[in-house]
Scaffold this motif. Sequence first.
Motif, PDB file in Angstrom:
ATOM      1  N   VAL A   1      49.359  56.737  46.295  1.00 28.77           N
ATOM      2  CA  VAL A   1      50.030  58.874  46.315  1.00 28.77           C
ATOM      3  C   VAL A   1      49.049  58.555  45.021  1.00 28.77           C
ATOM      4  CG1 VAL A   1      51.351  60.383  45.564  1.00 28.77           C
ATOM      5  CG2 VAL A   1      52.839  58.124  46.934  1.00 28.77           C
ATOM      6  N   GLY A   2      48.114  59.423  45.908  1.00 29.65           N
ATOM      7  CA  GLY A   2      47.246  60.245  44.789  1.00 29.65           C
ATOM      8  C   GLY A   2      45.907  59.913  45.300  1.00 29.65           C
ATOM      9  N   LYS A   3      45.553  59.043  46.305  1.00 26.92           N
ATOM     10  CA  LYS A   3      44.401  58.909  46.907  1.00 26.92           C
ATOM     11  C   LYS A   3      44.298  59.018  48.078  1.00 26.92           C
ATOM     12  CE  LYS A   3      43.501  54.426  44.260  1.00 26.92           C
ATOM     13  NZ  LYS A   3      42.905  53.238  44.127  1.00 26.92           N
ATOM     14  N   VAL A   4      43.451  58.882  48.469  1.00 26.07           N
ATOM     15  CA  VAL A   4      43.153  59.594  50.586  1.00 26.07           C
ATOM     16  C   VAL A   4      42.655  58.673  51.401  1.00 26.07           C
ATOM     17  CG1 VAL A   4      43.002  61.736  49.116  1.00 26.07           C
ATOM     18  CG2 VAL A   4      41.074  61.185  49.820  1.00 26.07           C
ATOM     19  N   TRP A   5      42.802  58.836  52.261  1.00 24.87           N
ATOM     20  CA  TRP A   5      42.042  58.076  53.595  1.00 24.87           C
ATOM     21  C   TRP A   5      41.026  58.088  53.856  1.00 24.87           C
ATOM     22  CZ3 TRP A   5      44.015  53.639  54.975  1.00 24.87           C
ATOM     23  CH2 TRP A   5      45.746  53.317  54.205  1.00 24.87           C
ATOM     24  N   VAL A   6      39.880  57.642  54.125  1.00 25.48           N
ATOM     25  CA  VAL A   6      38.326  58.149  54.265  1.00 25.48           C
ATOM     26  C   VAL A   6      38.017  56.847  55.117  1.00 25.48           C
ATOM     27  CG1 VAL A   6      37.912  58.775  51.616  1.00 25.48           C
ATOM     28  CG2 VAL A   6      38.025  56.360  51.906  1.00 25.48           C
ATOM     29  N   THR A   7      36.416  56.997  56.195  1.00 26.90           N
ATOM     30  CA  THR A   7      35.906  56.267  56.788  1.00 26.90           C
ATOM     31  C   THR A   7      34.539  55.522  55.623  1.00 26.90           C
ATOM     32  OG1 THR A   7      36.425  57.672  58.462  1.00 26.90           O
ATOM     33  CG2 THR A   7      35.031  56.120  59.086  1.00 26.90           C
ATOM     34  N   VAL A   8      34.537  54.336  55.748  1.00 24.65           N
ATOM     35  CA  VAL A   8      34.130  53.315  55.009  1.00 24.65           C
ATOM     36  C   VAL A   8      32.754  53.195  56.626  1.00 24.65           C
ATOM     37  CG1 VAL A   8      34.839  53.450  52.782  1.00 24.65           C
ATOM     38  CG2 VAL A   8      34.867  52.028  54.605  1.00 24.65           C
ATOM     39  N   ARG A   9      31.599  52.624  55.521  1.00 27.81           N
ATOM     40  CA  ARG A   9      30.688  52.124  56.769  1.00 27.81           C
ATOM     41  C   ARG A   9      30.251  51.134  55.796  1.00 27.81           C
ATOM     42  NH1 ARG A   9      26.812  55.887  58.097  1.00 27.81           N
ATOM     43  NH2 ARG A   9      26.403  56.364  55.975  1.00 27.81           N
ATOM     44  N   TRP A  10      29.674  49.872  56.049  1.00 26.71           N
ATOM     45  CA  TRP A  10      29.351  48.413  56.252  1.00 26.71           C
ATOM     46  C   TRP A  10      28.472  47.478  56.792  1.00 26.71           C
ATOM     47  CZ3 TRP A  10      34.074  48.632  56.775  1.00 26.71           C
ATOM     48  CH2 TRP A  10      34.310  48.070  57.655  1.00 26.71           C
ATOM     49  N   THR A  11      27.914  47.343  56.412  1.00 28.62           N
ATOM     50  CA  THR A  11      26.774  46.010  56.767  1.00 28.62           C
ATOM     51  C   THR A  11      26.208  44.934  56.533  1.00 28.62           C
ATOM     52  OG1 THR A  11      24.764  48.595  57.089  1.00 28.62           O
ATOM     53  CG2 THR A  11      23.528  46.089  57.866  1.00 28.62           C
ATOM     54  N   TYR A  12      26.636  43.843  57.347  1.00 28.02           N
ATOM     55  CA  TYR A  12      26.619  42.496  57.473  1.00 28.02           C
ATOM     56  C   TYR A  12      24.628  41.267  57.437  1.00 28.02           C
ATOM     57  CZ  TYR A  12      31.340  41.547  58.062  1.00 28.02           C
ATOM     58  OH  TYR A  12      33.024  41.841  57.652  1.00 28.02           O
ATOM     59  N   ALA A  13      24.840  41.071  56.227  1.00 30.94           N
ATOM     60  CA  ALA A  13      23.993  40.316  55.581  1.00 30.94           C
ATOM     61  C   ALA A  13      22.877  40.294  57.592  1.00 30.94           C
ATOM     62  CB  ALA A  13      23.310  39.100  55.416  1.00 30.94           C
ATOM     63  N   ASP A  14      23.154  40.368  58.902  1.00 30.72           N
ATOM     64  CA  ASP A  14      22.723  39.868  60.074  1.00 30.72           C
ATOM     65  C   ASP A  14      22.442  41.403  60.413  1.00 30.72           C
ATOM     66  OD1 ASP A  14      25.140  41.252  60.680  1.00 30.72           O
ATOM     67  OD2 ASP A  14      25.939  39.962  61.933  1.00 30.72           O
TER      68      ASP A  14
ATOM     69  N   SER B   1      24.081  43.871  61.487  1.00 28.90           N
ATOM     70  CA  SER B   1      25.335  44.699  62.386  1.00 28.90           C
ATOM     71  C   SER B   1      26.513  45.646  61.322  1.00 28.90           C
ATOM     72  CB  SER B   1      26.595  43.543  62.520  1.00 28.90           C
ATOM     73  OG  SER B   1      26.920  42.892  61.863  1.00 28.90           O
ATOM     74  N   ALA B   2      26.308  46.823  62.125  1.00 30.53           N
ATOM     75  CA  ALA B   2      26.901  48.391  60.549  1.00 30.53           C
ATOM     76  C   ALA B   2      28.321  48.134  61.307  1.00 30.53           C
ATOM     77  CB  ALA B   2      26.539  49.454  61.049  1.00 30.53           C
ATOM     78  N   HIS B   3      29.510  48.327  61.112  1.00 22.80           N
ATOM     79  CA  HIS B   3      30.910  48.909  60.891  1.00 22.80           C
ATOM     80  C   HIS B   3      31.078  49.553  60.099  1.00 22.80           C
ATOM     81  CE1 HIS B   3      30.580  44.873  62.906  1.00 22.80           C
ATOM     82  NE2 HIS B   3      29.580  44.314  61.801  1.00 22.80           N
ATOM     83  N   THR B   4      32.786  50.272  60.138  1.00 29.39           N
ATOM     84  CA  THR B   4      33.150  51.369  59.882  1.00 29.39           C
ATOM     85  C   THR B   4      35.060  50.854  59.847  1.00 29.39           C
ATOM     86  OG1 THR B   4      33.540  52.805  62.097  1.00 29.39           O
ATOM     87  CG2 THR B   4      31.511  52.887  60.739  1.00 29.39           C
ATOM     88  N   GLY B   5      35.310  51.768  58.860  1.00 28.38           N
ATOM     89  CA  GLY B   5      36.808  51.533  58.536  1.00 28.38           C
ATOM     90  C   GLY B   5      37.217  52.526  58.252  1.00 28.38           C
TER      91      GLY B   5
END
Length: 131
Positions: free
Chosen positions: A22-35, A37-41
């Motif tokens: 509690v006190g934090k917020v939900w945010v969208t993040v993006r990450w990329t693997y070594a190959d 490929s981009a992903h979000t969550g």
Amino acid sequence: MVPAELTQNAANGAPVVAGYDVGKVWVTVRWTYADGSAHTGLTKAVPIATTGSRLQVWVDHSDRVVGPPTSRGEAALDAVATAALVAPLAGTAAWGAGGIRRSRLMRRLAEWDAEWQQIGPQWRNFSDGKG
């Protein structure tokens, strides 16, 4: 664990309403693997984090953001709590099974006693030579 980047200002995220975060917020993040490929969550972040901020997120084999693995202390606490709950249940089950077995044995002994009350006098007469 992978490095991720916020795709939005955390101030715009939905607040966490329950639990330890509690006190934090939900945010969208993006990450990329070594190959490449981009992903979000979605993950939780402090409300002052801004777009482009870097943070570490844990992902599973399906590339979903998950919580961090259980620490040794948490695992030990879980084991102790489980043992504290299971031990009395196991003892109660053993005590109950013993009580059921005892009641069956006592019923059988009562049946034998009733039979002996009927047969016993005949045996005594037979062994005395009167039968």
